[in-house]
Scaffold this motif. Structure first.
Motif, short mmCIF file in Angstrom:
data_model
loop_
_atom_site.label_atom_id
_atom_site.label_comp_id
_atom_site.label_asym_id
_atom_site.label_seq_id
_atom_site.Cartn_x
_atom_site.Cartn_y
_atom_site.Cartn_z
N TYR A 43 -10.48 0.88 -2.89
CA TYR A 43 -10.96 0.91 -1.46
C TYR A 43 -10.26 0.18 -0.43
N VAL A 44 -9.48 -0.80 -1.07
CA VAL A 44 -8.70 -1.61 -0.27
C VAL A 44 -7.62 -0.67 0.06
N ASP A 45 -6.82 0.02 -0.86
CA ASP A 45 -5.78 0.63 -0.64
C ASP A 45 -5.85 2.10 0.23
N GLU B 93 -5.63 4.13 5.93
CA GLU B 93 -6.37 4.45 7.18
C GLU B 93 -5.78 3.37 8.48
N GLN B 94 -5.54 2.29 8.07
CA GLN B 94 -4.83 1.61 9.27
C GLN B 94 -3.39 1.84 9.73
N PHE C 184 -10.76 -12.32 4.14
CA PHE C 184 -10.38 -11.73 2.81
C PHE C 184 -10.83 -10.38 2.85
N SER C 185 -10.22 -9.59 1.70
CA SER C 185 -10.48 -8.03 1.70
C SER C 185 -11.78 -8.09 0.57
N VAL C 186 -12.22 -6.98 0.22
CA VAL C 186 -13.35 -6.88 -0.69
C VAL C 186 -12.79 -7.32 -2.14
N TRP D 33 -17.85 -2.79 0.45
CA TRP D 33 -18.18 -4.05 0.45
C TRP D 33 -19.51 -4.36 -0.30
N LEU D 34 -20.12 -3.20 -0.88
CA LEU D 34 -21.40 -3.44 -1.60
C LEU D 34 -20.94 -3.90 -3.10
#
Length: 396
Positions: A305-307, A312-313, A65-67, A239-240
């Protein structure tokens, strides 16, 4: 409104899986609060359905799972019982953070993944009475010294949420000879660690956030798993958002109670229920507005954040400016959600009236629990300060 943020069939499946625990968790919540007991049985049920590994990568046996996914599920869990959700939420975010950012050496991560896949839970043990919140940059009083080929750790950590059920403690300590902070992975069965039951508060009473005491705990060289390269608590950690999602879930529970009450409470001074009264409708409308603002802030920050992580990946380097913007977005979401949760519960209590203060009424518990969010990092004053600093820098 929440349905707007559900995007995938996998998310729906997990919401359905959690729903099987709803009645049991909600029914136990009052006793957990009244007696200030840790919800061991709830945590075990969550282990059994695989909740503890939802943010572990799929290739390592988790759900991957993503954030964004995690906060959607976490919000729902918190609407059942806030103490349970906060206790397990730190594992969800810690596992997600560790494996996404690959803070440890690959072999150490792979070995730890085997424990998580089997249901192990973890939290960072960082807060100390003398330093306050670690995000303000205080140096740990807990020390790590070399003794031959061993580390010897001594100190005391406070506010260690979920302590009665933690399998691992990711513990910060000051490495004196190197003058830097290190994080040590400590298993619960390691000699020299004890729990002092100091958690006696009026909010989140079932989280078991006791003191974690280390008395000359001997560790292997390899147990030093993480040496941060930052000097303050401000770093990019989406993740916070799992933590404010918890308080949003509690606010949702308060909203649901207020609506149910408005639709069924019928004093003999009016015809029908109080749901027809303009003042009650105004309060309910204001509650919906607060929840909408909170969700757009929370899920918007999570998606950003996910985007960013996806880019980055794909080989795109994150600029300093982009990092600062996302850090602020995460901080703003936390500020917005926790303060909105307090407002929502307050308005729900106004709908219900004096009955909301009865000890048997869940609203008084929600009222106390959501205030705990103000004291989870980052605190409101730091969020405002960082916003000011960034806007002033951008306009140099």
């Amino acid at each position: 409104m929440k349905s707007l943020f559900i995007k995938t069939e996998e998310q729906r499946k997990w919401l359905e899986k959690l729903a099987s625990l709803k009645e049991e968790f909600k029914n136990n919540a009052q006793q957990i609060d009244e007696q200030s007991v840790f919800p061991h049985e709830h945590i075990q049920k969550l282990r059994e359905i695989g909740y503890t590994k939802i943010t572990l990568p799929k290739e390592l046996g988790g759900e991957g799972f993503s954030v964004y996914d995690a906060i959607l599920i976490q919000e729902t869990l918190a609407s059942y019982d806030g103490s349970t959700a906060l206790s397990i939420g730190w594992t969800v975010l810690t596992v997600g953070e560790l494996f996404e950012n690959k803070y440890w050496e690959p072999v150490k991560l792979e070995n730890f993944a085997k424990a998580v896949e089997k249901g192990a839970i973890i939290n960072r043990a960082v807060s100390e009475a003398a330093t306050g919140s670690p995000i303000r940059g205080g140096r740990p009083g807990t020390t790590a010294k070399r003794n031959g080929d061993k580390w010897v750790i001594t100190g005391r950590k406070s506010y260690t949420t979920g302590l009665p059920e933690l399998d691992y403690f990711l513990t910060s300590a000051w490495i004196e000879e190197e003058e830097k902070i290190g994080f040590f992975l400590i298993h619960k069965d390691t000699p020299g660690i004890t729990i002092e039951e100091t958690w006696d508060v009026i909010a989140m009473r079932g989280t078991g956030s006791h003191d974690f005491v280390l008395s000359e705990v001997q560790l292997e060289e390899s147990d030093l798993v993480e040496v941060p390269n930052y000097t303050t608590g401000f770093k990019l950690n989406g993740w916070l958002l799992v933590i404010p999602a918890t308080y949003l879930g509690i606010a949702q529970a308060a909203r649901d109670y207020a609506i149910q009450f408005a639709n069924t409470h019928s004093p003999n001074s009016i015809q029908g229920t109080i749901a027809s009264l303009p003042n009650v409708q105004a309060l309910l409308g204001e509650i919906e507005l607060e929840l909408a603002k909170a969700r757009f802030a929370l899920y918007g920050a999570a998606q950003s954040y996910v985007d960013l992580k996806n880019r980055e990946q794909n080989g795109r380097t994150l600029t300093v400016a982009e990092g600062e913007v996302i850090v602020n977005a995460v901080n703003v979401a936390k500020h917005t959600v926790t303060n909105a949760a307090i407002t929502v519960v307050d308005k729900a209590m106004r709908v219900v009236g004096a009955k909301s203060l009865q000890r048997t009424n869940p609203l008084q518990r929600y009222y106390r629990d959501v205030r705990a969010g103000l004291h989870n990092p980052p605190m409101d004053d730091l969020t405002i300060k960082k916003l000011a600093e960034l806007v002033l820098k951008q306009n140099d």
